[in-house]
Design a protein around this motif. Structure first.
Motif, short mmCIF file in Angstrom:
data_model
loop_
_atom_site.label_atom_id
_atom_site.label_comp_id
_atom_site.label_asym_id
_atom_site.label_seq_id
_atom_site.Cartn_x
_atom_site.Cartn_y
_atom_site.Cartn_z
N GLY A 54 12.69 3.25 12.24
CA GLY A 54 12.21 2.05 12.90
C GLY A 54 11.02 2.11 13.18
N LEU A 55 10.49 3.41 13.76
CA LEU A 55 9.26 3.64 14.08
C LEU A 55 8.27 3.77 12.75
N SER A 56 8.83 4.29 11.93
CA SER A 56 8.17 4.17 10.63
C SER A 56 7.76 2.66 10.08
N SER A 57 8.66 1.86 10.37
CA SER A 57 8.52 0.38 9.72
C SER A 57 7.39 -0.11 10.77
N TYR A 58 7.34 0.31 12.17
CA TYR A 58 6.34 -0.25 13.17
C TYR A 58 5.09 0.28 12.58
N TRP A 59 4.74 1.54 12.41
CA TRP A 59 3.68 2.22 11.74
C TRP A 59 3.18 1.44 10.45
N LEU A 60 4.07 1.07 9.71
CA LEU A 60 3.80 0.47 8.51
C LEU A 60 3.12 -0.91 8.75
N GLY A 61 3.68 -1.44 9.41
CA GLY A 61 2.90 -2.82 9.75
C GLY A 61 1.67 -2.70 10.61
N ARG A 62 1.35 -1.29 11.50
CA ARG A 62 0.32 -1.28 12.29
C ARG A 62 -0.76 -0.89 11.11
N LEU A 63 -0.52 -0.55 9.98
CA LEU A 63 -1.56 -0.15 9.12
C LEU A 63 -2.21 -1.71 8.66
N GLY A 64 -1.51 -2.66 8.87
CA GLY A 64 -1.95 -4.11 8.50
C GLY A 64 -2.13 -4.25 7.19
N LYS A 65 -1.51 -3.64 6.46
CA LYS A 65 -1.71 -4.01 4.69
C LYS A 65 -0.59 -4.87 4.44
N LEU A 66 -0.49 -6.11 4.57
CA LEU A 66 0.53 -7.00 4.46
C LEU A 66 0.68 -6.98 2.76
N GLU A 67 -0.19 -6.83 2.00
CA GLU A 67 0.07 -6.71 0.51
C GLU A 67 1.00 -5.54 0.07
N TRP A 68 0.76 -4.32 0.89
CA TRP A 68 1.68 -3.25 0.38
C TRP A 68 2.99 -3.54 0.94
N ILE A 69 3.27 -4.30 2.09
CA ILE A 69 4.43 -4.77 2.75
C ILE A 69 4.97 -5.35 1.79
N GLU A 70 4.52 -6.37 1.26
CA GLU A 70 5.38 -7.42 0.25
C GLU A 70 5.58 -6.79 -1.09
N LYS A 71 4.66 -6.05 -1.71
CA LYS A 71 4.54 -5.50 -2.94
C LYS A 71 5.80 -4.57 -3.02
N TYR A 72 5.62 -3.24 -2.10
CA TYR A 72 6.35 -2.03 -2.16
C TYR A 72 7.51 -2.25 -1.32
N PHE A 73 7.65 -3.14 -0.47
CA PHE A 73 9.01 -3.11 0.61
C PHE A 73 9.85 -4.51 0.27
N ARG A 74 9.04 -5.45 -0.45
CA ARG A 74 9.83 -6.62 -0.67
C ARG A 74 10.19 -7.43 0.69
N VAL A 75 9.28 -7.20 1.57
CA VAL A 75 9.56 -7.91 2.69
C VAL A 75 8.41 -9.27 2.75
N LYS A 76 8.88 -10.55 2.46
CA LYS A 76 8.15 -11.59 2.36
C LYS A 76 7.02 -11.74 3.63
N LYS A 77 5.73 -12.46 3.12
CA LYS A 77 4.79 -12.75 4.31
C LYS A 77 5.27 -13.64 5.35
#
Length: 150
Positions: A54-77
């Motif tokens: 869960g903390l890794s997901s938090y830090w992924l969000g903290r990176l602020g790269k919404l494009e990466w989150i959508e592209k690689y993790f398939r979590v829609k904006k």
């Protein structure tokens, strides 16, 4: 040796389940308890693994790269924005609900995107995830006791 590997496998499964990987760590937890693994160690491994995931997901969000989150993790904006709007002003204790299936990952990512206080987020995330596994452990151990008497 195989006992240690079992705990490590549970840790990894619990970590992965707290990311966007669709996996049910509860199945691993229940199987290990049914196989006779120590309930306290099993609970601890599942909780810490899931918390760190869960903390890794938090830090992924903290990176602020919404494009990466959508592209690689398939979590829609849209899903993240919806979670962000619901969280605004309640960042601290809302981390308690990151254990919820389906919405827990976007909540953790949204908390990171919002730059929610890390220590506060980590604390409440640990409490929520630990409580969930404690309930599953209790139900499983009591169920095993009940059905072993029959």
């Amino acid at each position: 040796m195989e006992w240690e590997l079992g705990y490590f496998a549970l840790f990894l499964a619990s970590f992965a389940a707290a990311t966007v990987i669709p996996l049910s760590s509860e199945v691993f937890l229940i199987a290990m308890l049914a196989a006779g693994f120590n309930p306290i160690l099993t609970l601890a491994c599942a909780t810490v693994g899931n918390w760190m995931g869960g903390l890794s997901s938090y830090w992924l969000g903290r990176l602020g790269k919404l494009e990466w989150i959508e592209k690689y993790f398939r979590v829609k904006k849209e899903k993240i924005e919806k979670a962000r709007n619901k969280i605004l002003g309640k960042e601290g204790w809302i981390a308690l609900f990151t254990w919820l299936p389906g919405i827990g990952d976007p909540i953790a990512i949204a908390l990171g995107l919002m730059r929610a206080n890390f220590l506060n987020t980590a604390f409440w995330m640990l409490i929520g995830k630990g409580a969930r596994y404690a309930v599953w452990t209790y139900i499983t151990v009591e169920g095993i006791k009940l059905f072993s008497c029959i």
